[in-house]
Design an enzyme around this catalytic site. Structure first.
Site: not given
Ligand code: GUN
Ligand code: ZN
Length: 350
Positions: A62-66, A116, A159, A186, A238, A276, A278, A281, A313
């Site tokens: 991820d780019s960092g802004g968030f 972003d 966005q 967002g 994620d 499960c 995993c 378990c 798990h």
């Molecule tokens: N992680 C969760 N939401 C966002 C988003 O809107 N932008 C970025 N860069 N990371 C996120």
């Molecule tokens: Zn498990």
């Protein structure tokens, strides 16, 4: 595909080898954190984040802004970039689209996210539209600054808040840039009550975005949201949820979330989740560890290995949920999969 979050180049408490054993194909690192420590020079010296953390499989950054906006109350945004105070010495720093991409080039991530302009999900008024247009301009700057487009796939981020018109406009503009994948941003943060609005935002975007490219819902991670978003056409997710909640003693199971800190688990000598597969378990006789709920109850929040067990798990749970969704789609049985998921969750026996 679900991507577990390894913010500081590690999934808290578990080794890269264990993550491979879960057959995780891709994890997420944060540019902001790795840019501060170990820093760009160290990343260049070692040859990128795969080597640094002994992980040969895929990495998305991820780019960092968030992260700055969510972590640092003092971050301010201008057309140039995100201004923030260094968490180390309080000195003013600036993260621009160019600098974010340069850091991600040094990290060598397989998927690079554009910088972003993120606003909180419930924001209303002109700030939402401003952030949407700025994210488009920043994508153009990111693409221009990207040194390795052949080996590192850059993704745009949609966005536009909860405004369907802005989301649509943003999708159209981002699609013109023809990036290898597109994310829906967002959606993360704020109260749970917004989930209905978020579902609408995912739906509005997936309806327009090309089906032949990955569509990534950022920060989406509750099992129900994953299943619903897949049904709406999303491909990639994620979230810190499965790993973070493990550290609070929570086991995600198909019958719902169990808090193993509760007293009545002290005498529950069954597995964390019956059936499960995993490594935690699975019974000893099948090559697993055969860890019981009572043992996790005894350890968790006191001995770190208790959290490690639940982390393994929970990550297995999320990866398996998405593996089964993929298999169901391929077998043309996705409606049955959705039905089984919700019937286990709401009608099942804990
Ligand atoms: N992680 C969760 N939401 C966002 C988003 O809107 N932008 C970025 N860069 N990371 C996120
Ligand atoms: Zn498990």
């Amino acid at each position: 595909m679900f991507m577990p979050v390894a913010t500081q180049a590690s999934l808290k408490g578990i080794t890269p080898e264990q993550l491979e054993q879960l057959d995780c194909k891709i994890c997420l690192n944060n540019t902001y954190h790795l840019g501060l420590k170990p820093g760009q020079e160290a990343l260049d010296t070692v040859g990128g984040a795969h080597k640094f953390q002994s992980w040969n499989r895929n990495i998305l950054t991820d780019s960092g802004g968030f992260q700055m906006v969510s972590l640092l109350k003092l971050a301010t945004i201008t057309e140039e970039g995100v201004n923030f105070l260094s968490p180390h010495d309080g000195s003013p720093m600036l993260l621009t689209p160019e600098h974010s991409i340069s850091l991600q080039n040094s990290i060598g991530s397989d998927i690079v996210m554009q910088l972003d302009d993120v606003v909180a999900t419930l924001t209303k008024g002109p700030r939402v539209e401003e952030a949407m247009w700025r994210s488009i301009r920043w994508l153009d700057r990111c693409i221009a600054a990207h040194k390795n487009p052949d080996t590192q796939n850059i993704f745009a981020i949609i966005q536009g808040g909860l405004d369907p018109e802005l989301r649509k406009k943003c999708c159209e503009e981002m699609m013109k840039r023809d990036t290898p994948g597109i994310a829906i941003g967002g959606l993360s943060g704020g109260e749970d009550k917004e989930s209905y609005c978020k579902v609408n935002s995912v739906d509005q975007c997936t309806e327009i975005l090309p089906a032949n490219k990955p569509r990534y819902c950022m920060g989406v991670g509750y099992a129900e949201d994953l299943v619903v978003s897949v049904a709406l056409g999303a491909d990639l997710f994620d979230c810190v949820y499965p790993t973070r909640t493990a550290r609070f003693g929570n086991a995600i199971t198909k019958y719902g979330v169990l808090n193993l800190q509760k007293r009545h688990y002290a005498y529950d000598f069954g597995p964390v989740e019956e059936g499960c597969k995993c490594p935690i378990c699975k019974p000893k006789s099948e090559g697993g560890l055969g860890i019981t709920r009572a043992y996790v109850h005894h350890l968790v929040t006191k001995e770190t290995v208790g959290a490690h067990f639940l982390t393994l798990h929970n990550v297995h749970y999320q990866l398996e949920l998405m593996r089964q969704a993929r298999q169901a789609i391929i077998a043309d049985k996705f409606p049955e999969y959705v039905h089984q998921f919700f019937s286990d969750l709401h009608g099942g026996d804990k």
